[in-house]
Design a protein around this motif. Sequence first.
Motif, PDB file in Angstrom:
ATOM      1  N   VAL A  45       0.837  -1.197   0.000  1.00  0.00           N
ATOM      2  CA  VAL A  45       0.000   0.000   0.000  1.00  0.00           C
ATOM      3  C   VAL A  45       0.876   1.252   0.000  1.00  0.00           C
ATOM      4  O   VAL A  45       0.623   2.205  -0.749  1.00  0.00           O
ATOM      5  N   LYS A  46       1.928   1.255   0.797  1.00  0.00           N
ATOM      6  CA  LYS A  46       2.840   2.410   0.828  1.00  0.00           C
ATOM      7  C   LYS A  46       3.485   2.647  -0.527  1.00  0.00           C
ATOM      8  O   LYS A  46       3.618   3.796  -0.974  1.00  0.00           O
ATOM      9  N   ARG A  47       3.902   1.568  -1.186  1.00  0.00           N
ATOM     10  CA  ARG A  47       4.516   1.716  -2.516  1.00  0.00           C
ATOM     11  C   ARG A  47       3.544   2.337  -3.505  1.00  0.00           C
ATOM     12  O   ARG A  47       3.932   3.182  -4.318  1.00  0.00           O
ATOM     13  N   GLN A  48       2.300   1.928  -3.464  1.00  0.00           N
ATOM     14  CA  GLN A  48       1.299   2.491  -4.367  1.00  0.00           C
ATOM     15  C   GLN A  48       1.108   3.990  -4.108  1.00  0.00           C
ATOM     16  O   GLN A  48       0.985   4.778  -5.043  1.00  0.00           O
ATOM     17  N   ILE A  49       1.080   4.368  -2.841  1.00  0.00           N
ATOM     18  CA  ILE A  49       0.909   5.784  -2.481  1.00  0.00           C
ATOM     19  C   ILE A  49       2.092   6.606  -2.978  1.00  0.00           C
ATOM     20  O   ILE A  49       1.929   7.655  -3.611  1.00  0.00           O
ATOM     21  N   ARG A  50       3.306   6.134  -2.702  1.00  0.00           N
ATOM     22  CA  ARG A  50       4.501   6.878  -3.121  1.00  0.00           C
ATOM     23  C   ARG A  50       4.592   6.999  -4.639  1.00  0.00           C
ATOM     24  O   ARG A  50       4.944   8.052  -5.165  1.00  0.00           O
ATOM     25  N   GLU A  51       4.268   5.927  -5.353  1.00  0.00           N
ATOM     26  CA  GLU A  51       4.335   5.958  -6.813  1.00  0.00           C
ATOM     27  C   GLU A  51       3.306   6.931  -7.395  1.00  0.00           C
ATOM     28  O   GLU A  51       3.595   7.665  -8.332  1.00  0.00           O
ATOM     29  N   ALA A  52       2.104   6.946  -6.839  1.00  0.00           N
ATOM     30  CA  ALA A  52       1.072   7.869  -7.319  1.00  0.00           C
ATOM     31  C   ALA A  52       1.488   9.320  -7.071  1.00  0.00           C
ATOM     32  O   ALA A  52       1.248  10.199  -7.909  1.00  0.00           O
ATOM     33  N   PHE A  53       2.125   9.590  -5.933  1.00  0.00           N
ATOM     34  CA  PHE A  53       2.574  10.949  -5.613  1.00  0.00           C
ATOM     35  C   PHE A  53       3.739  11.356  -6.515  1.00  0.00           C
ATOM     36  O   PHE A  53       3.801  12.495  -6.982  1.00  0.00           O
ATOM     37  N   ARG A  54       4.637  10.429  -6.765  1.00  0.00           N
ATOM     38  CA  ARG A  54       5.827  10.729  -7.558  1.00  0.00           C
ATOM     39  C   ARG A  54       5.458  11.255  -8.947  1.00  0.00           C
ATOM     40  O   ARG A  54       6.107  12.170  -9.465  1.00  0.00           O
ATOM     41  N   GLY A  55       4.421  10.722  -9.537  1.00  0.00           N
ATOM     42  CA  GLY A  55       4.012  11.164 -10.871  1.00  0.00           C
ATOM     43  C   GLY A  55       3.397  12.545 -10.902  1.00  0.00           C
ATOM     44  O   GLY A  55       3.317  13.170 -11.950  1.00  0.00           O
ATOM     45  N   ARG A  56       2.958  13.045  -9.766  1.00  0.00           N
ATOM     46  CA  ARG A  56       2.275  14.345  -9.724  1.00  0.00           C
ATOM     47  C   ARG A  56       2.990  15.370  -8.858  1.00  0.00           C
ATOM     48  O   ARG A  56       2.484  16.462  -8.647  1.00  0.00           O
ATOM     49  N   GLN A  57       4.150  15.049  -8.376  1.00  0.00           N
ATOM     50  CA  GLN A  57       4.856  15.886  -7.414  1.00  0.00           C
ATOM     51  C   GLN A  57       5.148  17.291  -7.948  1.00  0.00           C
ATOM     52  O   GLN A  57       5.056  18.266  -7.215  1.00  0.00           O
ATOM     53  N   GLU A  58       5.466  17.414  -9.229  1.00  0.00           N
ATOM     54  CA  GLU A  58       5.799  18.719  -9.791  1.00  0.00           C
ATOM     55  C   GLU A  58       4.606  19.669  -9.774  1.00  0.00           C
ATOM     56  O   GLU A  58       4.765  20.871  -9.617  1.00  0.00           O
ATOM     57  N   LYS A  59       3.401  19.123  -9.945  1.00  0.00           N
ATOM     58  CA  LYS A  59       2.199  19.949  -9.971  1.00  0.00           C
ATOM     59  C   LYS A  59       1.745  20.349  -8.568  1.00  0.00           C
ATOM     60  O   LYS A  59       0.926  21.240  -8.421  1.00  0.00           O
ATOM     61  N   LEU A  60       2.269  19.685  -7.566  1.00  0.00           N
ATOM     62  CA  LEU A  60       1.811  19.898  -6.188  1.00  0.00           C
ATOM     63  C   LEU A  60       2.887  20.568  -5.339  1.00  0.00           C
ATOM     64  O   LEU A  60       3.072  20.227  -4.172  1.00  0.00           O
TER      65      LEU A  60
END
Length: 99
Positions: A45-60
């Motif tokens: 679950v943690k890996r899924q959360i980190r991966e989803a954030f990594r793809g959008r980090q620049e916009k946030l």
Amino acid sequence: MLKGSLRWRDDFFGIYALPNPHPFGRLGVVVSRKTSPRAVVRNRVKRQIREAFRGRQEKLEGLDFVVVASPKAGRAQTASLRASLQQLWEKVEQRCKKS
């Protein structure tokens, strides 16, 4: 949570956001034993959360996020977790563009 924080929630996750003084977004992850007593499941679950954030980090940029997993997240399929996170991050991006 803290006063002035923004919140989004669904069946699997809750996301809380606060402004930070840095030019980049930061992420905190909370996956407790209530989510699953098995560390393998919690780490997935943690890996899924980190991966989803990594793809959008620049916009946030300029925000701190805490993602809290619910007990349902431990029993969900990987595809369901990804879809849930994608929908939540899209809501976050829409709200953060306005403010």
